[in-house]
Design a protein around this motif. Structure first.
Motif, short mmCIF file in Angstrom:
data_model
loop_
_atom_site.label_atom_id
_atom_site.label_comp_id
_atom_site.label_asym_id
_atom_site.label_seq_id
_atom_site.Cartn_x
_atom_site.Cartn_y
_atom_site.Cartn_z
N LEU A 91 0.82 -1.21 0.00
CA LEU A 91 0.00 0.00 0.00
C LEU A 91 0.86 1.26 0.00
O LEU A 91 0.54 2.24 -0.69
CB LEU A 91 -0.97 0.00 1.18
N GLU A 92 1.98 1.24 0.73
CA GLU A 92 2.89 2.39 0.71
C GLU A 92 3.47 2.61 -0.68
O GLU A 92 3.62 3.75 -1.14
CB GLU A 92 4.04 2.18 1.69
N THR A 93 3.82 1.52 -1.36
CA THR A 93 4.53 1.61 -2.63
C THR A 93 3.62 1.99 -3.79
O THR A 93 4.00 2.78 -4.66
CB THR A 93 5.23 0.27 -2.94
N VAL A 101 -8.53 2.52 -2.55
CA VAL A 101 -8.20 1.10 -2.46
C VAL A 101 -9.52 0.34 -2.35
O VAL A 101 -10.31 0.59 -1.43
CB VAL A 101 -7.32 0.79 -1.23
N VAL A 102 -9.76 -0.57 -3.27
CA VAL A 102 -11.02 -1.30 -3.34
C VAL A 102 -10.85 -2.68 -2.70
O VAL A 102 -9.94 -3.43 -3.07
CB VAL A 102 -11.50 -1.46 -4.79
N TYR A 111 -6.30 -4.20 5.76
CA TYR A 111 -6.38 -3.42 4.52
C TYR A 111 -6.99 -2.05 4.80
O TYR A 111 -6.42 -1.01 4.43
CB TYR A 111 -7.16 -4.19 3.45
N TRP A 112 -8.13 -2.01 5.48
CA TRP A 112 -8.72 -0.70 5.73
C TRP A 112 -7.95 0.07 6.81
O TRP A 112 -7.88 1.31 6.76
CB TRP A 112 -10.21 -0.78 6.06
N VAL A 113 -7.33 -0.64 7.76
CA VAL A 113 -6.52 0.03 8.77
C VAL A 113 -5.35 0.75 8.12
O VAL A 113 -5.07 1.92 8.42
CB VAL A 113 -6.02 -0.98 9.83
N CYS A 115 -5.18 1.74 5.03
CA CYS A 115 -5.73 2.88 4.27
C CYS A 115 -5.88 4.10 5.17
O CYS A 115 -5.53 5.22 4.80
CB CYS A 115 -7.07 2.51 3.65
N SER A 116 -6.41 3.87 6.37
CA SER A 116 -6.60 4.98 7.31
C SER A 116 -5.27 5.59 7.73
O SER A 116 -5.10 6.82 7.73
CB SER A 116 -7.36 4.47 8.54
N ILE A 117 -4.30 4.74 8.05
CA ILE A 117 -2.99 5.22 8.49
C ILE A 117 -2.29 6.02 7.40
O ILE A 117 -1.64 7.04 7.67
CB ILE A 117 -2.11 4.02 8.92
N LEU A 118 -2.44 5.59 6.15
CA LEU A 118 -1.70 6.19 5.04
C LEU A 118 -2.46 7.32 4.35
O LEU A 118 -1.91 7.98 3.46
CB LEU A 118 -1.36 5.11 4.01
N GLY A 119 -3.71 7.54 4.75
CA GLY A 119 -4.47 8.63 4.15
C GLY A 119 -5.10 8.29 2.82
O GLY A 119 -5.34 9.16 1.98
#
Length: 353
Positions: A91-93, A101-102, A111-113, A115-119
């Protein structure tokens, strides 16, 4: 306070696993309830010398062996500190702040965690009331803002799987918008169908594997990313220098050295699952074979209360759900027939009252 806190991290809501699970009968987190054979573990532990512990991890020997094991090349594989860390790296890359992100929902929470951390914007595709997922809903969720599409095959917790044609449609749609497709195969070996060939030949596909499920190394944390050399190269740029630890790598190597043990682990868990489903259905329970090393069962009484009583009265851990879709079910990890008899005896007694 006078210090800066990343707003995405500050606003992320986390729920961490319960502690003090040692000594309990564990059917709540899709671990192997009994673990690897003791004689095998003892033999590997003899290799862990003071010198071994003093050396930084060197994953390449394992990676060469693992690549051969799955029919790939060294350039196609990369170790991570559990597949949790693989998810973060990917996810970072390949993600982008504010983009999408679907995934299906519900699914593995990391996966959703992340997403939240990375904005990132998490786009959840809901299940139907009968616990099926419509592939056209996933395809319709993919647009020009999509950077990553995630398919768990089988999915945790519902246990659905995807056909070859469905995957091809998702890959094609993702290519149109410049997105990558992550196929999370954490439960491979329990469900033998794999999409690994797409990770090796398609430019935008990644397959994840873990040593926490069948291979029973959840304590050691070892995951593997499988993809084309270009994607592996980019993830290596993001990866910590010393990620997977030497003890995990050693155990994983020795597991690969004993394919007969792998086959026996598969046989034992398949036997345990079949036995459990048969015994539950004999007593009229509604069950769901979730393709991975877990099942759903609908208790006769309130699912959450049954789970709480199992823990308190029988030291048996199972997983209930708070969401509307799954609130009437408990998820039960499967193991050997002997391990499952412990669960069944406790469950039948508690749910009968």
């Amino acid at each position: 306070m006078n210090y800066h806190v990343n707003e995405h991290i500050k606003n992320t809501v986390r729920v961490f696993p319960m502690q003090n699970r040692y000594g309990m009968h564990r059917y709540d987190m899709n671990e192997n309830p009994e673990g690897l054979p003791k004689e095998f573990v003892d033999s590997v532990l003899k290799e862990i010398t003071p010198e071994f512990l003093a050396i930084y991890p060197e994953p390449d020997r394992f990676l060469h062996k693992y690549a051969k094991f799955i029919g790939a090349a060294y350039e196609n594989v990369l170790t991570t500190n559990g597949s949790d860390m693989a998810i973060r790296y990917l996810l970072e890359t390949f993600g982008e702040v504010g983009k999408e992100v679907v995934t299906v929902a519900p699914s593995f929470e990391m996966y959703w965690v992340n997403c939240s951390i990375l904005g990132y914007k998490h786009v959840p595709v809901a299940y139907e009331p009968d616990l099926t997922i419509k592939i056209e809903n996933i395809l319709n969720a993919i647009n020009d803002n999509t950077r990553i599409v995630v398919l768990l095959n089988p999915n945790n917790p519902v246990g659905n799987v995807y056909t070859e044609e469905e995957l091809r449609q998702v890959i094609a749609r993702a290519k149109e918008v410049g997105a990558i497709v992550i196929v999370d195969e954490a439960y491979h070996y329990f469900y033998p169908n794999t999409f690994i060939e797409h990770a090796l030949k398609d430019e935008n596909v990644v397959v994840l594997r873990t040593f926490s499920k069948l291979f029973s190394l959840a304590a050691c944390r070892l995951g593997v990313i499988i993809s084309n050399p270009e994607i592996i190269h980019y993830v290596k740029n993001a990866r910590l220098t010393f990620d997977a630890n030497s003890i995990a790598l050693l155990f994983a190597e020795r597991i690969l050295d004993h394919p007969e043990m792998v086959e026996e682990l598969i046989r034992i868990e398949n036997e345990g699952k079949a036995y459990t489903l048969e015994e539950l259905r004999k007593k009229g329970y509604e069950c769901r074979d979730c393709r991975g090393n877990f099942i759903f069962v609908k208790p006769h009484h309130n699912a959450k209360e049954v789970a709480e009583r199992l823990e308190k009265e029988k030291q048996v851990l199972v997983h209930p759900y708070g969401n509307e879709l799954l609130k009437d079910d408990i998820r039960v990890s499967v193991g050997s027939k002997e391990a499952m008899k412990i669960f069944l005896d406790a469950f039948f007694e508690v749910d009968a009252q």
